[in-house]
Design an enzyme around this catalytic site. Structure first.
Site, PDB file in Angstrom:
ATOM      1  N   ARG A 166       0.913  -1.609   0.520  1.00  0.00           N
ATOM      2  CA  ARG A 166       0.053  -0.007  -0.332  1.00  0.00           C
ATOM      3  C   ARG A 166       0.858   1.485  -0.437  1.00  0.00           C
ATOM      4  NH1 ARG A 166      -1.386  -2.995   3.813  1.00  0.00           N
ATOM      5  NH2 ARG A 166      -3.722  -4.225   3.945  1.00  0.00           N
ATOM      6  N   ARG A 223       8.001  -9.001  -4.203  1.00  0.00           N
ATOM      7  CA  ARG A 223       7.748 -10.692  -4.151  1.00  0.00           C
ATOM      8  C   ARG A 223       7.597 -11.201  -5.873  1.00  0.00           C
ATOM      9  NH1 ARG A 223       4.874 -12.673   1.088  1.00  0.00           N
ATOM     10  NH2 ARG A 223       4.060 -10.259   0.149  1.00  0.00           N
ATOM     11  N   ARG A 283      11.139  -0.131   8.123  1.00  0.00           N
ATOM     12  CA  ARG A 283      12.127  -0.391   9.509  1.00  0.00           C
ATOM     13  C   ARG A 283      13.368  -0.500   9.046  1.00  0.00           C
ATOM     14  NH1 ARG A 283       7.757   0.613  11.484  1.00  0.00           N
ATOM     15  NH2 ARG A 283       6.300  -0.898  12.851  1.00  0.00           N
ATOM     16  N   GLU A 328      16.946   1.843  16.836  1.00  0.00           N
ATOM     17  CA  GLU A 328      15.940   2.353  17.736  1.00  0.00           C
ATOM     18  C   GLU A 328      15.643   2.528  19.567  1.00  0.00           C
ATOM     19  OE1 GLU A 328      12.529   3.433  15.569  1.00  0.00           O
ATOM     20  OE2 GLU A 328      13.120   2.929  14.046  1.00  0.00           O
ATOM     21  N   HIS A 331      11.351   8.994  13.102  1.00  0.00           N
ATOM     22  CA  HIS A 331      10.703   7.588  13.354  1.00  0.00           C
ATOM     23  C   HIS A 331       9.230   8.547  12.831  1.00  0.00           C
ATOM     24  CE1 HIS A 331       9.144   3.415  13.294  1.00  0.00           C
ATOM     25  NE2 HIS A 331       8.023   3.843  12.526  1.00  0.00           N
TER      26      HIS A 331
HETATM   27  C1  DGY Z   1       3.794   1.809  11.186  1.00  0.00           C
HETATM   28  O1  DGY Z   1       2.815   1.549  11.705  1.00  0.00           O
HETATM   29  O2  DGY Z   1       4.170   0.594  11.697  1.00  0.00           O
HETATM   30  C2  DGY Z   1       5.048   2.847  11.778  1.00  0.00           C
HETATM   31  O3  DGY Z   1       5.798   2.212  12.086  1.00  0.00           O
HETATM   32  C3  DGY Z   1       4.658   3.587  13.573  1.00  0.00           C
HETATM   33  O4  DGY Z   1       4.326   1.825  14.401  1.00  0.00           O
END
Ligand code: DGY
Length: 319
Positions: free
Chosen positions: A154, A176, A238, A267, A285
């Site tokens: 998304r 993928r 991430r 983090e 973040h």
């Molecule tokens: C998510 O929604 O995964 C953001 O990184 C915050 O947690």
């Protein structure tokens, strides 16, 4: 009334909505392993977020009272799903509602990198701007450049569409499997079955794949060596997807032109040598951090809690 724990403060409107329906406890500090064990005995549902490490040890409770971990966030690599399922605990997340906010932040990083916005702002604030001159902080043209999307879910798709429709960017993507979606077809986005073929052609690479074991250090030494020296890396996915140490080395050696990061391997710690690099933009973040999105995330959690406790299917079931 079911007992529900939220592990951090949420926007006031959603805390209030939760408190009207549940016996709500709000914490605002990390839980130790022992405190996780106690919480799992005490609450019917717990709503953790990305900074809560729910590993197998934290979830090691014989017959937990908690039957649902309703995560506040779309990513769930901080929760050991196997351990949760083994204890009979369901897990839900909050997809959809943060798609645009996160893609907007990826675009923010892309533009800041290309136009050297962080460098310029630092210079000005430090009193080191002495007026306009033709070669001052010359950056990179975004319009018409090639963007490589890694992970066409998304958020990847939203980023691709903003970049294509707004900035006329050519879109490559690695996933993928090819995405059979009208938007992708309309953009003439090109599927790269292997990552190196994307990395070798993209001027900007934006990461949108999940974190966790399957993608740990996907962008490591070899991948960074595949990038073009003028290319930029953007990570709003991430932290563990990128080998931060290898990134620092690659930036120092000129293997890529710069990096924009919103997420980090450990983090809130940030590899110190990143802080010293001028061609790096570092955000704390902030992907989903708009009032509207953080409120919508809370309401999405609430929807999962309500469905779960009234015996309906979990709308956003992970396990
Ligand atoms: C998510 O929604 O995964 C953001 O990184 C915050 O947690």
């Amino acid at each position: 009334m079911q007992k529900v724990l939220i592990t951090r403060r949420w926007p006031a409107a959603v805390e209030q909505a939760l408190a009207e329906r549940y016996d709500l406890t709000i914490r605002d500090a990390p839980l130790t392993e022992t405190q996780w064990h106690e919480a799992l005995q005490q609450y019917d549902a717990i709503c953790p977020c990305v900074i809560d490490r729910l590993n197998a040890e934290a979830l090691a409770v014989e017959r937990p009272r908690t039957k649902l971990l309703a995560n506040y966030g779309v990513g769930y690599n901080h929760i050991d799903l196997v351990a949760a399922a083994a204890r009979g605990i369901s897990v839900s997340n909050t997809p959809d509602v943060l798609t645009h906010a996160t893609a907007d932040l990826a675009m923010t990083l892309l533009l800041m990198l290309a136009r050297r916005a962080g460098e310029g702002e630092r210079q000005l604030r430090q009193g080191q701007w002495h007026g306009w001159f033709p070669t001052h902080l010359m950056g990179t043209e975004v319009t018409g450049a090639t963007l490589g999307i890694v992970g066409m879910g998304r958020i990847g798709l939203a980023m691709a569409k903003k970049a294509h429709d707004g900035f006329g960017m050519k879109i490559l993507y690695h996933n993928r499997k090819p995405v059979d979606d009208a938007t992708v077809v309309a953009m003439q986005a090109e599927y790269c079955a292997d990552l190196p073929s994307l990395l070798r052609r993209a001027d900007f690479v934006s990461l949108h794949c999940p974190g966790g074991k399957q993608n740990r250090h996907l962008i490591g030494r070899a991948a960074l060596a595949d990038m073009q020296p003028h290319a930029f890396l953007i990570n709003t996915a991430r932290g563990d997807v990128v080998d931060e140490q290898a990134l620092v080395e690659a930036l120092r050696e000129g293997k890529l032109a710069g990096a924009g990061l919103d997420v980090y391997e450990n983090e809130p710690a940030v590899t110190p040598s990143l802080l010293a690099l001028d061609n790096v933009v570092l955000l704390p973040h902030l992907g989903s951090a708009t009032t509207a999105t953080r409120t919508a995330m809370g309401l999405r959690v609430l929807r999962n809690l309500d469905a779960f406790f009234t015996g309906r299917p979990l709308p956003d079931r992970v396990v």
